[in-house]
Design an enzyme around this catalytic site. Structure first.
Site: not given
Ligand code: PLP
Length: 378
Positions: A71-72, A181, A201, A203, A239, A324
Protein backbone atom coordinates in the site's frame (compact mmCIF):
# COMPACT_ATOMS: atom_id res chain seq x y z
CA UNK A 1 -3.91 -20.51 25.50
CA UNK A 2 -5.80 -19.68 22.34
CA UNK A 3 -4.82 -16.32 20.93
CA UNK A 4 -7.42 -13.67 20.29
CA UNK A 5 -6.33 -11.46 17.42
CA UNK A 6 -8.07 -8.09 17.40
CA UNK A 7 -5.54 -6.03 15.45
CA UNK A 8 -6.81 -6.64 11.93
CA UNK A 9 -6.30 -3.03 10.81
CA UNK A 10 -2.57 -3.59 11.33
CA UNK A 11 -2.55 -6.83 9.37
CA UNK A 12 -4.55 -10.03 9.01
CA UNK A 13 -4.00 -13.76 9.18
CA UNK A 14 -3.44 -15.23 5.71
CA UNK A 15 -6.50 -17.25 4.67
CA UNK A 16 -6.31 -20.77 3.25
CA UNK A 17 -7.02 -19.91 -0.39
CA UNK A 18 -4.33 -17.20 -0.33
CA UNK A 19 -1.74 -19.59 1.13
CA UNK A 20 -2.72 -22.37 -1.31
CA UNK A 21 -2.48 -20.03 -4.30
CA UNK A 22 0.93 -18.72 -3.20
CA UNK A 23 2.28 -22.25 -2.80
CA UNK A 24 0.85 -23.29 -6.17
CA UNK A 25 2.43 -20.27 -7.86
CA UNK A 26 5.82 -20.87 -6.21
CA UNK A 27 5.93 -24.60 -6.95
CA UNK A 28 4.04 -24.98 -10.22
CA UNK A 29 4.10 -21.59 -11.98
CA UNK A 30 7.59 -20.42 -11.18
CA UNK A 31 8.40 -19.08 -14.63
CA UNK A 32 9.05 -15.42 -15.28
CA UNK A 33 5.69 -13.99 -16.39
CA UNK A 34 7.49 -12.09 -19.18
CA UNK A 35 8.93 -15.31 -20.65
CA UNK A 36 7.31 -16.50 -23.85
CA UNK A 37 7.28 -20.24 -23.13
CA UNK A 38 4.45 -22.02 -21.33
CA UNK A 39 5.94 -21.83 -17.81
CA UNK A 40 6.03 -18.04 -18.17
CA UNK A 41 2.60 -17.86 -19.76
CA UNK A 42 1.11 -19.90 -16.92
CA UNK A 43 2.56 -17.44 -14.43
CA UNK A 44 1.16 -14.56 -16.46
CA UNK A 45 -2.26 -16.24 -16.46
CA UNK A 46 -2.23 -16.28 -12.65
CA UNK A 47 -1.46 -12.57 -12.61
CA UNK A 48 -4.25 -11.77 -15.05
CA UNK A 49 -6.73 -13.86 -13.10
CA UNK A 50 -6.10 -11.77 -9.99
CA UNK A 51 -6.16 -8.58 -12.04
CA UNK A 52 -9.66 -9.48 -13.23
CA UNK A 53 -10.74 -10.30 -9.66
CA UNK A 54 -9.52 -6.92 -8.37
CA UNK A 55 -11.11 -5.13 -11.34
CA UNK A 56 -14.41 -6.86 -10.63
CA UNK A 57 -14.31 -5.65 -7.02
CA UNK A 58 -13.65 -2.10 -8.21
CA UNK A 59 -16.07 -2.22 -11.16
CA UNK A 60 -13.29 -1.14 -13.47
CA UNK A 61 -11.31 -2.53 -16.39
CA UNK A 62 -8.45 -4.98 -15.66
CA UNK A 63 -6.13 -2.63 -17.61
CA UNK A 64 -6.68 -0.05 -14.88
CA UNK A 65 -5.10 -2.25 -12.18
CA UNK A 66 -1.36 -2.04 -11.41
CA UNK A 67 0.22 -4.45 -8.92
CA UNK A 68 2.78 -2.92 -6.56
CA UNK A 69 4.84 -4.08 -3.59
CA UNK A 70 2.54 -2.69 -0.86
CA UNK A 71 0.00 0.00 0.00
CA UNK A 72 2.89 2.33 0.80
CA UNK A 73 4.27 1.94 -2.70
CA UNK A 74 0.84 2.52 -4.26
CA UNK A 75 0.47 5.73 -2.24
CA UNK A 76 3.99 6.96 -3.06
CA UNK A 77 3.48 6.18 -6.75
CA UNK A 78 0.17 8.04 -6.83
CA UNK A 79 1.31 11.12 -4.89
CA UNK A 80 4.75 11.61 -6.44
CA UNK A 81 3.60 10.41 -9.86
CA UNK A 82 0.68 12.85 -10.01
CA UNK A 83 2.66 15.80 -8.62
CA UNK A 84 5.56 15.25 -11.02
CA UNK A 85 3.38 14.89 -14.09
CA UNK A 86 1.13 17.89 -13.35
CA UNK A 87 3.65 20.33 -11.85
CA UNK A 88 3.57 22.57 -14.89
CA UNK A 89 -0.15 23.21 -14.34
CA UNK A 90 0.03 24.25 -10.70
CA UNK A 91 1.79 23.75 -7.37
CA UNK A 92 -1.10 23.33 -4.96
CA UNK A 93 -1.93 19.99 -3.35
CA UNK A 94 -4.79 19.33 -0.95
CA UNK A 95 -4.73 16.45 1.53
CA UNK A 96 -5.85 15.82 5.11
CA UNK A 97 -4.04 16.24 8.40
CA UNK A 98 -4.62 12.58 9.27
CA UNK A 99 -3.35 10.60 6.29
CA UNK A 100 -1.26 7.47 6.80
CA UNK A 101 2.51 8.21 6.83
CA UNK A 102 2.77 6.65 3.36
CA UNK A 103 0.85 9.69 2.06
CA UNK A 104 1.88 12.21 4.73
CA UNK A 105 5.67 11.77 4.31
CA UNK A 106 5.59 12.10 0.49
CA UNK A 107 3.54 15.28 1.04
CA UNK A 108 6.25 16.63 3.40
CA UNK A 109 8.82 15.86 0.72
CA UNK A 110 6.82 17.64 -2.00
CA UNK A 111 6.47 20.64 0.30
CA UNK A 112 10.25 20.74 0.66
CA UNK A 113 10.45 20.72 -3.15
CA UNK A 114 8.28 23.85 -3.34
CA UNK A 115 4.73 22.52 -3.65
CA UNK A 116 2.08 24.18 -1.53
CA UNK A 117 0.45 21.47 0.59
CA UNK A 118 -2.87 22.21 2.30
CA UNK A 119 -3.80 19.74 5.06
CA UNK A 120 -7.51 19.69 5.89
CA UNK A 121 -8.30 19.47 9.61
CA UNK A 122 -10.60 16.92 11.18
CA UNK A 123 -13.34 17.76 13.66
CA UNK A 124 -13.69 16.36 17.19
CA UNK A 125 -15.21 13.16 15.76
CA UNK A 126 -12.32 12.67 13.37
CA UNK A 127 -14.40 13.64 10.32
CA UNK A 128 -13.64 15.96 7.41
CA UNK A 129 -16.34 18.50 6.61
CA UNK A 130 -17.07 18.79 2.86
CA UNK A 131 -17.02 22.65 3.09
CA UNK A 132 -13.37 22.43 4.08
CA UNK A 133 -12.63 20.68 0.80
CA UNK A 134 -14.60 23.18 -1.30
CA UNK A 135 -12.72 26.04 0.39
CA UNK A 136 -9.32 24.45 -0.15
CA UNK A 137 -9.49 23.36 -3.82
CA UNK A 138 -8.49 26.16 -6.18
CA UNK A 139 -7.98 26.45 -9.93
CA UNK A 140 -4.27 25.65 -9.58
CA UNK A 141 -4.75 22.51 -7.46
CA UNK A 142 -3.05 19.59 -9.19
CA UNK A 143 -3.64 16.80 -6.68
CA UNK A 144 -6.13 15.98 -3.95
CA UNK A 145 -5.27 12.95 -1.82
CA UNK A 146 -7.80 11.79 0.74
CA UNK A 147 -8.14 8.42 2.46
CA UNK A 148 -11.50 6.64 2.33
CA UNK A 149 -11.31 5.16 5.84
CA UNK A 150 -9.02 6.40 8.57
CA UNK A 151 -6.82 3.63 9.95
CA UNK A 152 -7.04 4.75 13.58
CA UNK A 153 -10.68 5.75 14.04
CA UNK A 154 -12.47 4.09 11.12
CA UNK A 155 -13.97 7.48 10.13
CA UNK A 156 -15.19 7.48 6.52
CA UNK A 157 -14.10 10.56 4.56
CA UNK A 158 -16.19 12.39 1.94
CA UNK A 159 -14.04 11.50 -1.06
CA UNK A 160 -16.83 12.14 -3.56
CA UNK A 161 -17.09 15.73 -2.25
CA UNK A 162 -13.43 16.17 -3.25
CA UNK A 163 -14.32 14.97 -6.76
CA UNK A 164 -17.21 17.43 -6.88
CA UNK A 165 -14.99 20.29 -5.70
CA UNK A 166 -12.39 19.57 -8.39
CA UNK A 167 -15.09 19.47 -11.07
CA UNK A 168 -16.93 22.58 -9.85
CA UNK A 169 -13.79 24.68 -9.62
CA UNK A 170 -12.38 23.29 -12.86
CA UNK A 171 -9.03 22.36 -11.29
CA UNK A 172 -6.60 20.19 -13.27
CA UNK A 173 -6.22 18.01 -10.15
CA UNK A 174 -6.06 14.25 -10.08
CA UNK A 175 -7.91 12.73 -7.13
CA UNK A 176 -6.09 10.00 -5.21
CA UNK A 177 -7.73 7.90 -2.54
CA UNK A 178 -5.89 5.71 -0.04
CA UNK A 179 -8.43 2.91 0.28
CA UNK A 180 -6.10 0.51 2.12
CA UNK A 181 -8.50 0.19 5.09
CA UNK A 182 -11.59 0.13 2.89
CA UNK A 183 -10.91 -2.23 -0.02
CA UNK A 184 -12.85 -5.47 0.36
CA UNK A 185 -14.86 -3.98 3.23
CA UNK A 186 -16.81 -1.10 1.70
CA UNK A 187 -18.21 -1.35 -1.82
CA UNK A 188 -15.93 0.87 -3.92
CA UNK A 189 -16.51 2.12 -7.44
CA UNK A 190 -13.72 4.57 -8.33
CA UNK A 191 -15.69 5.98 -11.26
CA UNK A 192 -18.75 6.69 -9.10
CA UNK A 193 -16.51 8.11 -6.37
CA UNK A 194 -14.80 10.24 -9.00
CA UNK A 195 -11.25 9.15 -8.14
CA UNK A 196 -8.44 8.79 -10.66
CA UNK A 197 -6.03 6.83 -8.45
CA UNK A 198 -6.80 4.45 -5.60
CA UNK A 199 -4.54 2.37 -3.37
CA UNK A 200 -5.19 -0.97 -1.69
CA UNK A 201 -3.06 -3.53 0.13
CA UNK A 202 -3.36 -7.32 0.28
CA UNK A 203 -2.33 -7.91 3.87
CA UNK A 204 -5.38 -6.08 5.22
CA UNK A 205 -7.68 -8.67 3.65
CA UNK A 206 -6.03 -12.01 4.45
CA UNK A 207 -3.45 -12.04 1.65
CA UNK A 208 0.25 -11.99 2.63
CA UNK A 209 2.26 -8.82 3.22
CA UNK A 210 4.07 -7.34 0.24
CA UNK A 211 1.34 -7.02 -2.36
CA UNK A 212 -0.29 -3.70 -3.19
CA UNK A 213 -2.75 -2.49 -5.78
CA UNK A 214 -2.95 0.82 -7.56
CA UNK A 215 -6.08 1.58 -9.54
CA UNK A 216 -5.17 4.09 -12.23
CA UNK A 217 -7.99 5.31 -14.42
CA UNK A 218 -7.21 5.23 -18.12
CA UNK A 219 -7.38 9.03 -18.17
CA UNK A 220 -4.82 9.56 -15.40
CA UNK A 221 -1.26 10.12 -16.56
CA UNK A 222 1.34 9.79 -13.83
CA UNK A 223 5.07 9.27 -13.77
CA UNK A 224 6.11 5.83 -12.51
CA UNK A 225 8.41 5.55 -9.46
CA UNK A 226 10.33 2.54 -10.75
CA UNK A 227 11.89 2.44 -14.19
CA UNK A 228 13.22 -0.74 -15.71
CA UNK A 229 11.76 -3.61 -17.68
CA UNK A 230 8.42 -1.88 -18.18
CA UNK A 231 6.23 -4.45 -16.44
CA UNK A 232 2.69 -3.45 -15.47
CA UNK A 233 2.39 -1.35 -18.63
CA UNK A 234 5.45 0.62 -17.57
CA UNK A 235 3.91 1.82 -14.29
CA UNK A 236 5.76 -0.61 -12.05
CA UNK A 237 8.90 -2.13 -13.45
CA UNK A 238 10.25 -5.22 -11.72
CA UNK A 239 9.43 -8.90 -12.18
CA UNK A 240 5.95 -9.37 -10.76
CA UNK A 241 5.63 -11.32 -7.51
CA UNK A 242 3.46 -14.05 -8.98
CA UNK A 243 2.98 -15.92 -5.66
CA UNK A 244 1.81 -12.79 -3.85
CA UNK A 245 -0.43 -11.67 -6.70
CA UNK A 246 -1.93 -15.18 -6.91
CA UNK A 247 -2.41 -15.13 -3.13
CA UNK A 248 -4.29 -11.85 -3.40
CA UNK A 249 -6.60 -13.53 -5.90
CA UNK A 250 -7.14 -16.37 -3.42
CA UNK A 251 -7.89 -13.90 -0.61
CA UNK A 252 -10.40 -12.03 -2.77
CA UNK A 253 -12.17 -15.27 -3.66
CA UNK A 254 -12.82 -15.87 0.07
CA UNK A 255 -14.10 -12.36 0.81
CA UNK A 256 -17.78 -12.12 1.61
CA UNK A 257 -19.83 -9.56 -0.36
CA UNK A 258 -19.08 -6.16 1.15
CA UNK A 259 -22.73 -5.72 2.22
CA UNK A 260 -22.70 -9.09 4.02
CA UNK A 261 -19.35 -8.37 5.69
CA UNK A 262 -20.59 -4.95 6.79
CA UNK A 263 -23.76 -6.37 8.31
CA UNK A 264 -21.82 -8.95 10.34
CA UNK A 265 -19.22 -6.41 11.43
CA UNK A 266 -21.86 -3.88 12.46
CA UNK A 267 -23.31 -6.46 14.87
CA UNK A 268 -19.85 -7.15 16.30
CA UNK A 269 -19.08 -3.41 16.48
CA UNK A 270 -22.34 -2.62 18.31
CA UNK A 271 -21.63 -5.42 20.76
CA UNK A 272 -18.06 -4.20 21.26
CA UNK A 273 -19.16 -0.60 21.79
CA UNK A 274 -21.75 -1.57 24.38
CA UNK A 275 -19.38 -3.89 26.23
CA UNK A 276 -16.32 -1.64 26.13
CA UNK A 277 -18.18 1.48 27.24
CA UNK A 278 -19.15 -0.34 30.46
CA UNK A 279 -15.47 -0.38 31.46
CA UNK A 280 -14.30 2.23 33.99
CA UNK A 281 -13.48 5.59 32.39
CA UNK A 282 -14.17 4.34 28.85
CA UNK A 283 -14.75 6.86 26.06
CA UNK A 284 -15.38 6.25 22.37
CA UNK A 285 -12.89 7.85 19.94
CA UNK A 286 -14.47 6.47 16.74
CA UNK A 287 -17.52 8.16 15.22
CA UNK A 288 -20.73 6.12 15.48
CA UNK A 289 -20.98 5.89 11.70
CA UNK A 290 -17.41 4.66 11.20
CA UNK A 291 -16.45 1.58 9.22
CA UNK A 292 -17.50 -1.15 11.68
CA UNK A 293 -14.28 -3.11 11.23
CA UNK A 294 -12.56 -1.09 13.97
CA UNK A 295 -13.33 0.71 17.17
CA UNK A 296 -11.07 3.13 19.02
CA UNK A 297 -11.64 3.73 22.74
CA UNK A 298 -9.76 5.33 25.61
CA UNK A 299 -9.72 4.11 29.18
CA UNK A 300 -9.07 7.26 31.19
CA UNK A 301 -6.24 6.90 33.65
CA UNK A 302 -4.63 3.83 32.11
CA UNK A 303 -1.78 4.04 29.62
CA UNK A 304 -2.47 2.09 26.47
CA UNK A 305 1.06 0.63 26.36
CA UNK A 306 0.55 -0.88 29.81
CA UNK A 307 -2.89 -2.23 28.94
CA UNK A 308 -1.47 -3.74 25.76
CA UNK A 309 1.06 -5.78 27.74
CA UNK A 310 -1.60 -6.94 30.16
CA UNK A 311 -3.78 -8.08 27.28
CA UNK A 312 -0.87 -9.82 25.63
CA UNK A 313 -0.29 -11.88 28.77
CA UNK A 314 -3.87 -13.14 28.28
CA UNK A 315 -3.17 -13.92 24.61
CA UNK A 316 -5.16 -10.92 23.34
CA UNK A 317 -3.70 -8.65 20.68
CA UNK A 318 -4.92 -5.10 20.08
CA UNK A 319 -3.14 -1.92 19.10
CA UNK A 320 -2.45 1.35 20.86
CA UNK A 321 -2.85 3.31 17.64
CA UNK A 322 -1.53 2.54 14.19
CA UNK A 323 1.19 -0.11 13.96
CA UNK A 324 3.30 2.29 11.92
CA UNK A 325 3.63 4.80 14.73
CA UNK A 326 4.99 2.44 17.39
CA UNK A 327 5.49 4.19 20.69
CA UNK A 328 4.48 7.61 19.34
CA UNK A 329 1.31 9.37 20.46
CA UNK A 330 -1.40 9.12 17.84
CA UNK A 331 -1.31 12.09 15.49
CA UNK A 332 -4.87 11.34 14.41
CA UNK A 333 -6.42 11.53 17.88
CA UNK A 334 -4.34 14.64 18.66
CA UNK A 335 -5.55 16.24 15.41
CA UNK A 336 -9.11 15.61 16.64
CA UNK A 337 -8.29 17.85 19.60
CA UNK A 338 -8.50 15.10 22.21
CA UNK A 339 -6.55 15.80 25.40
CA UNK A 340 -3.11 14.14 25.70
CA UNK A 341 -4.25 11.85 28.54
CA UNK A 342 -7.06 10.49 26.38
CA UNK A 343 -4.73 9.99 23.42
CA UNK A 344 -2.26 8.25 25.69
CA UNK A 345 -4.90 5.75 26.83
CA UNK A 346 -6.31 4.88 23.39
CA UNK A 347 -6.80 1.32 22.19
CA UNK A 348 -7.63 0.38 18.62
CA UNK A 349 -9.54 -2.88 18.41
CA UNK A 350 -10.03 -4.14 14.88
CA UNK A 351 -11.99 -7.09 13.59
CA UNK A 352 -11.98 -9.66 10.84
CA UNK A 353 -14.51 -12.28 9.78
CA UNK A 354 -12.74 -14.71 12.13
CA UNK A 355 -13.75 -12.75 15.27
CA UNK A 356 -16.78 -13.56 17.41
CA UNK A 357 -18.60 -11.84 20.28
CA UNK A 358 -16.81 -14.20 22.70
CA UNK A 359 -13.54 -12.52 21.72
CA UNK A 360 -15.01 -9.19 22.85
CA UNK A 361 -16.16 -10.77 26.12
CA UNK A 362 -12.64 -12.06 26.80
CA UNK A 363 -11.13 -8.69 25.89
CA UNK A 364 -13.45 -6.89 28.31
CA UNK A 365 -12.79 -9.40 31.11
CA UNK A 366 -9.07 -8.97 30.61
CA UNK A 367 -9.34 -5.17 30.54
CA UNK A 368 -11.40 -5.19 33.70
CA UNK A 369 -8.80 -7.33 35.48
CA UNK A 370 -6.05 -5.03 34.21
CA UNK A 371 -7.90 -1.93 35.39
CA UNK A 372 -8.30 -3.41 38.87
CA UNK A 373 -4.63 -4.36 39.10
CA UNK A 374 -3.16 -1.19 37.66
CA UNK A 375 -2.94 1.86 39.80
CA UNK A 376 -4.81 4.76 38.30
CA UNK A 377 -2.35 7.41 37.26
CA UNK A 378 -2.71 10.59 39.26
N1 PLP B 1 -2.62 3.37 4.16
C1 PLP B 1 -3.32 3.02 5.25
C2 PLP B 1 -4.57 3.75 5.58
C3 PLP B 1 -2.87 1.99 6.07
O1 PLP B 1 -3.56 1.66 7.16
C4 PLP B 1 -1.66 1.32 5.73
C5 PLP B 1 -1.11 0.26 6.60
O2 PLP B 1 -1.35 0.20 7.78
C6 PLP B 1 -0.98 1.70 4.57
C7 PLP B 1 -1.49 2.74 3.81
C8 PLP B 1 0.28 1.04 4.15
O3 PLP B 1 0.05 -0.22 3.57
P1 PLP B 1 1.26 -1.28 3.51
O4 PLP B 1 1.45 -1.78 4.90
O5 PLP B 1 0.77 -2.34 2.57
O6 PLP B 1 2.44 -0.56 2.99
Amino acid sequence: MEEIYLDNSATTKVCKSAADQALYAMRECYGNPSSLYSLGLNAERLIERTRRAVAQKLHCRPEEIVFTGCGTESNNTAVFGAARSLQKRGRRIVTTAVEHPSVARPMDQLEKEGFEVVRLPVDREGKIQPEEIFNAVTKDTILVSMMLVNNETGAIFPVSAAAEAIKKIGAPALLHCDAVQAFGKLPIDPKKLGVDLLSASGHKLHAPKGIGVLYKSEKAHIQPLLLGGGQEKGFRSGTESVPLIAALGGAISELPEESVGLQNMQKLWNYAKESLLKLPGAALNSPDDCLPYLINISLAGYRSETLLHFLEADGIFVSSGSACSKGKLSGVLSAMGLPAARVDSALRISFSRYNKTEDIDKLCESLERAAKRLKKRG
